[in-house]
Scaffold this active site. Structure first.
Site, PDB file in Angstrom:
ATOM      1  N   TYR A 112       1.227  -4.022  41.127  1.00 24.46           N
ATOM      2  CA  TYR A 112       1.454  -4.438  39.735  1.00 24.46           C
ATOM      3  C   TYR A 112       2.950  -4.477  39.439  1.00 24.46           C
ATOM      4  O   TYR A 112       3.628  -3.445  39.446  1.00 24.46           O
ATOM      5  CB  TYR A 112       0.748  -3.466  38.792  1.00 24.46           C
ATOM      6  CG  TYR A 112       0.584  -3.985  37.397  1.00 24.46           C
ATOM      7  CD1 TYR A 112      -0.499  -4.780  37.058  1.00 24.46           C
ATOM      8  CD2 TYR A 112       1.510  -3.677  36.400  1.00 24.46           C
ATOM      9  CE1 TYR A 112      -0.653  -5.269  35.766  1.00 24.46           C
ATOM     10  CE2 TYR A 112       1.353  -4.163  35.109  1.00 24.46           C
ATOM     11  CZ  TYR A 112       0.274  -4.953  34.806  1.00 24.46           C
ATOM     12  OH  TYR A 112       0.124  -5.427  33.526  1.00 24.46           O
ATOM     13  N   TYR A 151       1.317 -14.116  34.986  1.00 29.90           N
ATOM     14  CA  TYR A 151       0.947 -12.838  34.378  1.00 29.90           C
ATOM     15  C   TYR A 151      -0.476 -12.948  33.853  1.00 29.90           C
ATOM     16  O   TYR A 151      -0.705 -13.352  32.714  1.00 29.90           O
ATOM     17  CB  TYR A 151       1.919 -12.499  33.238  1.00 29.90           C
ATOM     18  CG  TYR A 151       1.640 -11.184  32.557  1.00 29.90           C
ATOM     19  CD1 TYR A 151       2.074  -9.989  33.126  1.00 29.90           C
ATOM     20  CD2 TYR A 151       0.946 -11.127  31.358  1.00 29.90           C
ATOM     21  CE1 TYR A 151       1.818  -8.772  32.514  1.00 29.90           C
ATOM     22  CE2 TYR A 151       0.694  -9.912  30.743  1.00 29.90           C
ATOM     23  CZ  TYR A 151       1.138  -8.736  31.316  1.00 29.90           C
ATOM     24  OH  TYR A 151       0.894  -7.547  30.702  1.00 29.90           O
TER      25      TYR A 151
END
Lengths: 385, 138
Positions: free
Chosen positions: A289, A339
């Site tokens: 992440y 994203y």
């Protein structure tokens, strides 16, 4: 501790185009990704009886998608009100629902008009309730501003440098250049990284992830059923969620967090590796992440790929390159692909393990790590082919 | 003053009103546990160390050390902060133990160092609200 090693699998994946302006509703994005995940698995949506998502004020409820798809008898319809930290948690929750009999075939999805609609990076409400009354009045409002505080602490403690952060941004951009899905495919040089607009010290423009419209979905089912479906199963080998005793009143709240030089990762590392029965050396490809360059360094240290304080030198020495010891964010990550709140990392891990990643393929990738979240709480999974 | 102030204003509640009342009187108040004497911030319903509900308000020295900081250069929202940048947001460790977020004022951002001693400097921003900012210690 999660203890369902290899008992469930990702049987299908689906995703939309990743864009700055989808021109459609979030419901349409979610439905497209979910239908594609069913088709990929060769499962008739009539057989889907569970659906789960997570949202941050910008998604579409699972219930709406179930209705739009005309699911016949959904019995497990779940919503996590949460950020990227939940991107793996929803899959782990689906495995428990499957093994307890609550549902057989579960769609997991994340959908957002994160650029053309609700922009997470754009700030928060200006009235400061709850713990926010002790942060926002000082102009500490956006997520880049939040994470910059963690990064500066790591720099104070360990001497981590901007040059080391640059390696993360430049490497992921190189990966994205090989990825036809990626939103940013222009080359990024170290010079461009260092001369970019300053946003909030220590972050410049390229330390901060993209904002995207798009959706990703997976179809989760039992290992036995997955073996009878169209695609080769990707087994869920391990998983963990957590973040220790001071996770805060919201994702932004780090006032009581013991040491912002480390995030949730060390709190879940033992449970993660034990649940899978393997260690960091066994990972062939990692999808970490990367809402910010710095969060990759914290994850590498926290999960044991290197010691605390050595994440910067590790990335600068080529540790995360595609031809290095830990090929990382082979799709370009949140920094350069898109994203979709970490759910695009799961999609990439599945394509790598299936051998479907084309020019991005890491040779002989058998075991993958996905992580989700960067601050006080988060989740991770180990997947295998 | 209220009409012109565009930045987020604290919304005091039952737990936090004594803190903001203290700031208005230029006193930095912290919750302190009557059982284990631990000071805590932000205020909560229980002592997070021993779970006692026996909490009292106690005036802090206002002395602290810088723990981490950021320099905001790109203003968001732009209309509110365009004339403020660059500004410094910091986490400071109070001498009494708790950590607090704040602004560091009265110095250039580049002069801020890890562990730098700072002291509270109250700034009234509305009729109801005074913020505890910090400046380099004299």
């Amino acid at each position: 501790m999660w203890n369902l090693r290899d008992q469930c699998a990702i049987a299908g994946i689906g995703y939309t185009a990743f864009t700055k302006n989808s021109g459609v509703t979030v419901l349409e994005l979610a439905t497209e990704a979910c239908m594609k995940a069913c088709q990929d698995a060769g499962v008739n949506p009539d057989e889907v009886d569970g659906i789960i998502s997570f949202n941050f004020g910008d998604s579409v409820p699972s219930m709406s998608v179930a209705t739009a798809m005309g699911l016949k008898d959904p019995q497990w319809v779940v919503e996590y009100s949460s950020g990227g930290n939940a991107a793996n948690l929803i899959t782990l929750a689906a495995t428990s629902a499957i093994k307890s009999g609550l549902a057989k075939n579960i769609l997991c999805f994340r959908a957002m008009n994160g650029r053309s609609g609700f922009r997470l990076g754009g700030g928060r409400q200006m009235a400061a309730y709850g713990v926010t009354q002790f942060t926002a009045p000082y102009g500490w409002i956006t997520y880049p501003q939040a994470m910059a505080m963690w990064c500066q602490r790591h720099m104070n403690k360990y001497g981590t440098t901007k040059e080391q952060l640059a390696h993360v941004a430049v490497q992921f951009r190189q990966n994205a250049m090989q990825n036809e899905r990626a939103m940013q495919r222009k080359p990024l040089t170290f010079e461009e990284y260092h001369s970019a607009r300053k946003i909030v010290d220590p972050f410049g423009l390229y330390d901060i992830c993209l904002e995207s419209d798009g959706a990703c979905a997976t179809l989760i089912t039992s290992a036995e059923r997955a073996r009878d479906m169209k695609k080769k199963p990707v087994y869920i080998m391990g998983g963990a969620y957590g973040g220790g005793p001071a996770q805060g009143e919201d994702l932004f709240d780090i006032i009581r967090w013991p040491d912002p030089a480390e995030n949730f990762a060390p709190y879940i590392a033992d449970a993660l590796w034990k649940s899978a029965g393997i260690g960091p050396m066994d990972i062939d490809v990692a999808e970490i992440y990367d809402c910010f360059t710095y969060s990759v360094i914290m994850a590498l240290e926290g999960l044991g790929f290197c010691k605390p304080g050595e994440g910067g030198p590790f990335v600068a020495a080529g540790g995360i390159r595609r031809d290095g010891p830990l090929p990382t964010n082979t799709h370009g990550g949140l920094l350069s692909e898109a994203y979709i709140h970490g759910f695009n990392h799961v999609i990439e891990a599945v394509e790598q393990l299936r051998g479907e990643a084309g020019v991005r393929q890491v040779p002989n990738a058998e075991i993958a790590l996905t992580t989700a979240g960067a601050m006080t709480c988060g989740s991770a999974m180990i997947l295998r082919r | 003053m209220d009409n012109e102030y565009l930045k987020p204003l604290p919304a005091p509640d039952h737990l936090t009103a004594p803190f903001w009342d203290g700031c208005k009187a230029n006193k930095l108040l912290l919750q302190r546990c009557k059982q284990c004497s631990t000071s805590q911030f932000p205020p909560g319903p229980l002592c997070t160390k021993c779970r006692s509900a026996e909490l009292e308000w106690s005036e802090a020295s206002g002395k602290a050390k810088v723990y981490s900081w950021i320099v905001v250069r790109h203003p968001i929202p732009a209309d509110v902060y365009k004339d403020e940048v660059p500004y410094v947001v910091a986490l400071v460790d109070l001498d009494e133990g708790p950590r607090m977020s704040t602004n560091i004022v009265d110095c250039v951002p580049e002069s801020i160092k890890d562990g730098m001693p700072v002291e509270v400097a109250f700034k009234q921003v509305s009729d109801a609200i005074t913020l505890p900012l910090f400046r380099p210690a004299k």
